[in-house]
Each structure stands twice: as C-alpha cells, then as structure tokens.
Write a protein that holds these residues in place. Structure first.
Motif, mmCIF file in Angstrom:
data_model
loop_
_atom_site.group_PDB
_atom_site.id
_atom_site.type_symbol
_atom_site.label_atom_id
_atom_site.label_comp_id
_atom_site.label_asym_id
_atom_site.label_seq_id
_atom_site.Cartn_x
_atom_site.Cartn_y
_atom_site.Cartn_z
ATOM 1 N N GLY A 185 -51.588 93.095 101.490
ATOM 2 C CA GLY A 185 -52.617 94.425 102.092
ATOM 3 C C GLY A 185 -54.096 93.563 103.265
ATOM 4 O O GLY A 185 -54.578 94.453 103.763
ATOM 5 N N LYS A 186 -53.694 92.597 101.995
ATOM 6 C CA LYS A 186 -55.451 92.039 102.604
ATOM 7 C C LYS A 186 -55.329 90.986 103.403
ATOM 8 O O LYS A 186 -53.583 90.713 104.128
ATOM 9 C CB LYS A 186 -55.505 91.063 102.027
ATOM 10 C CG LYS A 186 -56.555 91.699 100.592
ATOM 11 C CD LYS A 186 -57.740 92.152 100.629
ATOM 12 C CE LYS A 186 -58.636 92.549 98.880
ATOM 13 N NZ LYS A 186 -59.683 93.603 98.622
ATOM 14 N N HIS A 187 -56.196 91.611 104.755
ATOM 15 C CA HIS A 187 -55.688 90.665 106.041
ATOM 16 C C HIS A 187 -56.821 89.512 106.233
ATOM 17 O O HIS A 187 -57.619 89.853 105.811
ATOM 18 C CB HIS A 187 -56.946 91.730 106.977
ATOM 19 C CG HIS A 187 -55.976 91.540 108.774
ATOM 20 N ND1 HIS A 187 -56.279 91.786 109.418
ATOM 21 C CD2 HIS A 187 -55.623 90.157 109.379
ATOM 22 C CE1 HIS A 187 -56.823 91.401 110.755
ATOM 23 N NE2 HIS A 187 -55.512 89.829 110.388
ATOM 24 N N ARG A 205 -49.069 83.695 103.401
ATOM 25 C CA ARG A 205 -48.112 84.623 103.609
ATOM 26 C C ARG A 205 -47.364 85.087 102.369
ATOM 27 O O ARG A 205 -47.402 85.982 102.175
ATOM 28 C CB ARG A 205 -46.988 84.441 104.828
ATOM 29 C CG ARG A 205 -47.294 84.944 106.074
ATOM 30 C CD ARG A 205 -46.163 84.496 106.713
ATOM 31 N NE ARG A 205 -45.249 85.519 105.898
ATOM 32 C CZ ARG A 205 -44.368 86.185 106.949
ATOM 33 N NH1 ARG A 205 -44.166 86.319 108.048
ATOM 34 N NH2 ARG A 205 -43.626 87.373 105.911
ATOM 35 N N ALA A 209 -50.773 88.791 101.309
ATOM 36 C CA ALA A 209 -51.713 88.966 103.203
ATOM 37 C C ALA A 209 -51.204 88.859 104.412
ATOM 38 O O ALA A 209 -49.952 88.462 104.512
ATOM 39 C CB ALA A 209 -52.577 87.888 102.657
ATOM 40 N N LYS A 210 -51.431 89.929 105.171
ATOM 41 C CA LYS A 210 -51.019 89.742 106.729
ATOM 42 C C LYS A 210 -52.351 88.534 107.310
ATOM 43 O O LYS A 210 -53.399 88.439 106.452
ATOM 44 C CB LYS A 210 -51.647 91.105 107.212
ATOM 45 C CG LYS A 210 -51.792 91.097 108.702
ATOM 46 C CD LYS A 210 -51.960 92.209 108.953
ATOM 47 C CE LYS A 210 -52.387 92.494 110.608
ATOM 48 N NZ LYS A 210 -53.021 93.649 111.665
ATOM 49 N N VAL A 211 -51.931 88.411 107.760
ATOM 50 C CA VAL A 211 -51.979 87.168 108.614
ATOM 51 C C VAL A 211 -52.024 86.619 110.139
ATOM 52 O O VAL A 211 -51.363 86.306 110.498
ATOM 53 C CB VAL A 211 -51.480 85.433 107.963
ATOM 54 C CG1 VAL A 211 -51.998 84.584 107.951
ATOM 55 C CG2 VAL A 211 -51.282 84.999 106.697
ATOM 56 N N THR A 212 -53.168 86.046 110.459
ATOM 57 C CA THR A 212 -53.579 86.119 112.421
ATOM 58 C C THR A 212 -54.604 84.784 111.507
ATOM 59 O O THR A 212 -55.601 84.658 110.992
ATOM 60 C CB THR A 212 -54.996 87.042 112.532
ATOM 61 O OG1 THR A 212 -54.092 88.694 112.351
ATOM 62 C CG2 THR A 212 -55.275 86.730 114.179
ATOM 63 N N HIS A 231 -48.254 86.779 111.224
ATOM 64 C CA HIS A 231 -48.419 88.299 111.862
ATOM 65 C C HIS A 231 -48.616 87.935 112.798
ATOM 66 O O HIS A 231 -48.310 88.880 113.761
ATOM 67 C CB HIS A 231 -49.052 88.428 110.781
ATOM 68 C CG HIS A 231 -48.579 89.521 109.027
ATOM 69 N ND1 HIS A 231 -48.985 88.196 108.495
ATOM 70 C CD2 HIS A 231 -47.500 89.663 108.763
ATOM 71 C CE1 HIS A 231 -47.581 89.213 107.339
ATOM 72 N NE2 HIS A 231 -46.784 89.506 107.540
ATOM 73 N N SER A 232 -49.874 87.193 113.679
ATOM 74 C CA SER A 232 -50.172 88.212 114.713
ATOM 75 C C SER A 232 -51.270 86.326 115.354
ATOM 76 O O SER A 232 -51.431 85.112 114.349
ATOM 77 C CB SER A 232 -51.545 89.596 114.722
ATOM 78 O OG SER A 232 -52.810 88.653 113.796
#
Length: 364
Positions: A185-187, A205, A209-212, A231-232
C-alpha cells in the motif's frame, strides 16, 4: 582479527586485472592473497559485476584509491576451502562477497549487524586490511574473506544475475526496509532507471509497494511500465505531470548520482514523506528547509549498502521472489570497453564479467 604470522608468510598466488594509475586502463596483473585462516572462506570467482563505483575508483575521482587497484565488489563463485572455525558454508557452496570484507566487530554498529557503518569498515578493494595489506577485488581468479562477510547464495539464484545484488541490490533494499517503505500500500517513487533504479523498482514491487518511476527521459516509460512492472511513470520535465503528482508519495528512492534539484521531488511527498538518497554525487546539493521540509515534516535521508545479516536476508528474499539484475555478460578482455560504455550510461543495466570462463585466457 589478523591471521597468524605463519599464514602471512605463505601467501597464495592470484591473478586478475588492475589499473596502475588514475584514469589508466585495466590490464593483467599478478599478485597474492593471504593463506586461508581459521575464520576464512576461499572461493573461485565465477562472475563479478561492474559497479559505477569501480569506474570512480579506477579514475581516483574520490581521491582514495590505492594503486595498483583490482576492482570488483559484486563477486560470486564456488567455495574451494574453508578455515577450521567456519560453519556457515562448506566446499562446493555458491557464495558472494559484496562491498566490504572487514570491520572492527566491537563498536555499536558492528554489534547491531551494521558493519557497513563501522568507522573501521574495510572495503573489498583499495583499502587496508587488518594485517596491513591492500585489499583487491573480484576482477580476479579467487577471493579470500572472513566468513562474516560471505553471503550464501540459494540454489535458485543464478550467479550472473545475482552478483549485482551484492551492491546495487542491497543499496536499494536496505532503505526500503529501514525507512518504512517496504509495506503493502505504500507509494514509492524511484528516481532514475539505471543499475540501482531498475532493482529499486523490482524490490519495491516484490515488497508490495505501488511504484512510480520518475525520469527525465520519456524513452524510459515503456521499459518502466511494461518490462520492469512499475505501476506508473512520471516525466520530471513535464510540469503538469509533476503538479498532478504533488503530495502523492510516501517515499522516494533517488538513485541519480548527477547533481539535480531536490525541491521538485520533495513536493511529490506526502506529509512525513521521505526522500532517500542512494546515489553518489560528487558535488553538494542545495536544500530548502523552508518551505520544502518544514511544511509537511518531510525528511531527506541517506543510506549505504547494508550490514551482512541484512545482505543475506536480501539475497534470500530475492531468490524467493525472483528478483535479479538485468545484466550484460562480458569476457574479461572487454572490461575497458565496458568502462567506457558505463561512463556514457550505455548499459542496460549492469555489466557482469564472466570471470570463470574468460579470465584464464588473458594470463600473462
């Protein structure tokens, strides 16, 4: 900590490639290593990654190099001999040695498994060991190290793709864990998509975590999203994109070694967010305490590799979750060309030297 006088009187012949002067080319080099002490592990080197630090050291960019210098601190191979007090590995095991091969073992950092922050930490190459000898790295046929600094490789971890984890991998894994970013859930933002950055994406990942990926180059977008699994993607030169992403990230791992502006990155952080620097820029940064840090109680921190306990944890985690480096395997006699390419960032994402199959052919 030093081996006995008898051990020091019977050195073992070794062969590798070394630079003999700043900015000089690497070339074949005969030298010696200490005999295997009671607490030592000796192994035949099979692969060795090329880290950007190797290039800096060869060029003496930091003013600390000791010549002749045999680089290499992403070293993996097969155990050929162990001292009588060694229990953790046996002959035939696959092992690795990373950025350090010694420390004081008495300070608070060492007692807390943080040998990497010990004031007496000894680097794998171009450093002075306890016995007064200069250390040499993995661009060589074999290594010897105190068992505390040897990492056991799981059978499922490919050696050539696992070697860079001993430096690049632990460099990004450790801050993800320490700064509380290794949670579902951490970005997490990752600045730069090179040797460190591509592994930061993979580890973040795998940790949930969400990864940008944050990059100055639009050409990295497809790679980031479709091959590495981010993810982005955020183009840092696009002011609209940066504005839209303001205050959305829990933390950012900044892998870039060139000097760049930190203020736009800090603005991407949520309140209490953390910008963690793991690159090695040669010049100082400009940092605004107000409003960048104070308004949101944000933090700019740093991190350097990890202790040995955490490094073993990282290798085991990587093997379990299929995290490996993207590598270009090269023969030993290509190393100078590889260094030239590395200087212009012409590698995706890590050179690894096939020591086991190519070094012997270059012997003097």
């Amino acid at each position: 900590m030093a081996n006995s006088a008898e051990d020091q009187e019977h050195p073992v012949e070794a062969f590798g490639w070394a630079a003999t002067q700043p900015k000089g080319l690497l070339s074949p080099f005969n030298f010696s290593r200490r005999a295997t002490g009671d607490h030592d592990v000796r192994f035949k080197v099979l692969y060795c990654g090329i880290c950007h630090s190797d290039l800096h050291a060869v060029n003496n960019d930091w003013g600390l190099s000791l010549y002749p210098i045999v680089p290499g601190h992403e070293v993996v191979g097969e155990v050929t001999e162990v001292g009588k007090e060694v229990k953790k590995v046996k002959v035939g095991d696959k092992v690795g040695v990373g950025c350090m091969i010694g420390a004081c073992h008495a300070c608070d950092d060492c007692n807390n498994d943080l040998e990497n922050y010990c004031p007496g930490m000894i680097l794998t190459y171009s450093s002075t060991y306890h016995d007064g000898t200069v250390t040499h790295g993995g661009y060589s046929d074999h290594m010897v190290a105190h068992h505390r600094y040897v990492v056991l490789f799981p059978d499922t971890m490919p050696l050539h793709a696992g070697a860079p984890l001993l430096c690049a991998g632990i460099t990004v894994y450790s801050p993800l864990k320490y700064y509380g970013l290794a949670e579902p859930g951490k970005h997490v933002g990752v600045v730069g998509l090179g040797g460190l950055g591509h592994l930061a994406v993979k580890f973040a990942r795998a940790l949930g975590a969400k990864v940008t990926v944050i990059s100055t180059s639009h050409s990295k977008q497809d790679e980031a999203l479709h091959r590495l699994g981010a993810h982005s993607f955020l183009l840092s030169s696009d002011q609209h994109q940066m504005q839209e992403a303001t205050g959305t990230m829990d933390g950012i791992i900044d892998t870039v070694s060139a000097v760049h502006s930190l203020s736009p990155l800090i603005k991407l952080l949520k309140s209490h967010g953390k910008l963690v620097m793991v690159g090695a820029p040669e010049k100082p940064f400009e940092l605004l305490v107000f409003p960048d840090l104070a308004m949101g109680r944000k933090m700019v921190g740093g991190s350097a590799i990890g202790g040995m306990k955490e490094t073993q944890e990282m290798i085991d985690f990587a093997a379990k979750h299929n995290v490996t480096a993207d590598v270009e395997v090269i023969p030993m006699d290509y190393v100078n060309t590889a260094m030239e390419r590395l200087a212009r960032a012409d590698v995706r994402y890590r050179f690894v030297i096939d020591i086991g199959n190519s070094l012997a052919a270059t012997k003097l």
